[in-house]
Scaffold this active site. Sequence first.
Site, PDB file in Angstrom:
ATOM      1  N   GLY A 208       1.477  -1.546   0.261  1.00 36.20           N
ATOM      2  CA  GLY A 208      -0.047  -0.077   0.130  1.00 36.20           C
ATOM      3  C   GLY A 208       0.664   0.943   0.272  1.00 36.20           C
ATOM      4  O   GLY A 208       2.022   1.840  -0.164  1.00 36.20           O
ATOM      5  N   ASN A 209       0.132   2.176  -0.364  1.00 38.84           N
ATOM      6  CA  ASN A 209       0.848   3.533  -0.002  1.00 38.84           C
ATOM      7  C   ASN A 209      -0.008   4.759   1.398  1.00 38.84           C
ATOM      8  O   ASN A 209      -1.011   4.084   2.080  1.00 38.84           O
ATOM      9  CB  ASN A 209       1.148   4.315  -0.979  1.00 38.84           C
ATOM     10  CG  ASN A 209      -0.450   4.702  -1.929  1.00 38.84           C
ATOM     11  OD1 ASN A 209      -0.971   5.680  -0.656  1.00 38.84           O
ATOM     12  ND2 ASN A 209      -0.454   4.014  -2.892  1.00 38.84           N
ATOM     13  N   ARG A 210       1.027   5.774   1.989  1.00 30.64           N
ATOM     14  CA  ARG A 210       0.296   6.374   2.476  1.00 30.64           C
ATOM     15  C   ARG A 210      -0.702   7.687   2.307  1.00 30.64           C
ATOM     16  O   ARG A 210      -0.876   8.435   3.419  1.00 30.64           O
ATOM     17  CB  ARG A 210       1.839   6.705   3.884  1.00 30.64           C
ATOM     18  CG  ARG A 210       2.209   6.098   3.847  1.00 30.64           C
ATOM     19  CD  ARG A 210       4.098   6.531   5.122  1.00 30.64           C
ATOM     20  NE  ARG A 210       3.476   6.914   5.890  1.00 30.64           N
ATOM     21  CZ  ARG A 210       4.512   8.134   5.636  1.00 30.64           C
ATOM     22  NH1 ARG A 210       6.112   8.031   5.740  1.00 30.64           N
ATOM     23  NH2 ARG A 210       4.441   8.941   7.037  1.00 30.64           N
ATOM     24  N   SER A 211      -0.824   7.342   0.966  1.00 32.76           N
ATOM     25  CA  SER A 211      -2.188   8.913   1.031  1.00 32.76           C
ATOM     26  C   SER A 211      -3.134   8.472   2.175  1.00 32.76           C
ATOM     27  O   SER A 211      -4.045   7.597   2.137  1.00 32.76           O
ATOM     28  CB  SER A 211      -2.254   8.047  -0.686  1.00 32.76           C
ATOM     29  OG  SER A 211      -3.144   9.574  -0.798  1.00 32.76           O
ATOM     30  N   ALA A 275      -3.587   7.851  -4.668  1.00 35.61           N
ATOM     31  CA  ALA A 275      -2.170   7.853  -4.726  1.00 35.61           C
ATOM     32  C   ALA A 275      -2.349   6.021  -5.943  1.00 35.61           C
ATOM     33  O   ALA A 275      -2.894   5.434  -5.009  1.00 35.61           O
ATOM     34  CB  ALA A 275      -1.701   7.117  -3.639  1.00 35.61           C
TER      35      ALA A 275
END
Length: 400
Positions: A208-211, A275
């Site tokens: 995942g990502n931190r958006s 994102a």
Amino acid sequence: MEKPKVVLGVSGGIAAYKACELLRRLTESGHDVRVVPTEASLHFVGAATWSALSGHPVSTEVWNDVHEVPHVRIGQHADLVVIAPATADLLAKAAHGLADDLLTNTLLTARCPVVFAPAMHTEMWEHPATRENVATLRRRGAVVIEPAVGRLTGVDTGKGRLPDPAEIFEVCRRVLARGPVAPDLAGRHVVISAGGTREPLDPVRYLGNRSSGKQGYALARTAVARGARVTLIEANTGLPDPSGADIVRVGTATQLREAVLKAAADADVVVMVAAVADFRPAEYAAGKIKKKDGQEPAPIALVRNPDILAEVAGRRARPEQIVVGFAAETDNVLANGREKLRRKGCDLLVVNEVGERRTFGAEENEAVVLAADGGETPVPFGPKEALADTVWDLVSPRFA
Ligand code: CTP
């Protein structure tokens, strides 16, 4: 300074009681509020309540205080008219210009922005007559916010709930802040993706990502206040739904792509803020991946995800559709941004300068908006809603 004048119209639905909370928020934040209920709404909340809470006399019809010509004056002097709840009947009357009581007369004489917060049963909201009336009102420049989904009168649930009064108040505040201008996105369908995709490895793990999704939500809230019909496609944000927008929930890039392409089919603008993971695991393990004693973990093979922004921009479901992308760059911000704008084929690219003050999940942002026609608009460090409004300021003249 004179207080901004707000007319609160209340039509005859069970959600009328929630308008008391909206009235309280409006008066406590320094607005002079005239409540104009319909006769039917008095079955739910009585005139005495409105009069006591607003500090003004209350009438449903044009025959009281005739010497003051209330059916003209109330509308003429308003800075904002908000109808909450707006029933199917009220929307129909407004769309057809009927004027058989004080509220409908007020709607015909008002020259200020008008916000409708509909509330009704799902069947009534989805009926072609209501759909056409709402489209007519939006085309004429009214802000009609989407009802919320949830519990309705009785045991049924579905779309048609009056949004939270606090949220309707925020819409009113944003509309009033824009002044006496017509909502420039009225009649437009705006699609926004927000958040960050998660690409599952097994039932318990993902890449995942931190958006945070906050910038996308700011775009949705400001677009609602500027009159747009908003579809917000959210990936894993966990944020409370912004009122007045249709929400589509997705998890992965593949799901996001499907949802964006579907919503883009009749969109005037698509804004890709999400994102999107560029890669996903080549294989999904149906059972949890276990560690094995004495064995190194197997490397994770990845495959490319499709570039949704480039695909939407390349397809243009409508020839006049406007496509906006977002990008975060660390160095050569403008040169990289220009190159990305060209590569993705979008009309505008909002380039975030990744700087010291920028953290994921922050309330503020700082950016440069690059346009395909060479334009360059710097947006100073400030609230994400300010950046969102700048994006709409750049989008709306492009419709012409
Ligand atoms: N985007 C997309 N689909 C992807 C990746 C990105 O639609 N698979 C969109 C994002 O929503 C955003 C923009 O493209 O609007 C920015 O993407 P970014 O990750 O900065 O661009 P990349 O093409 O991945 O370039 P980079 O080489 O910098 O990673």
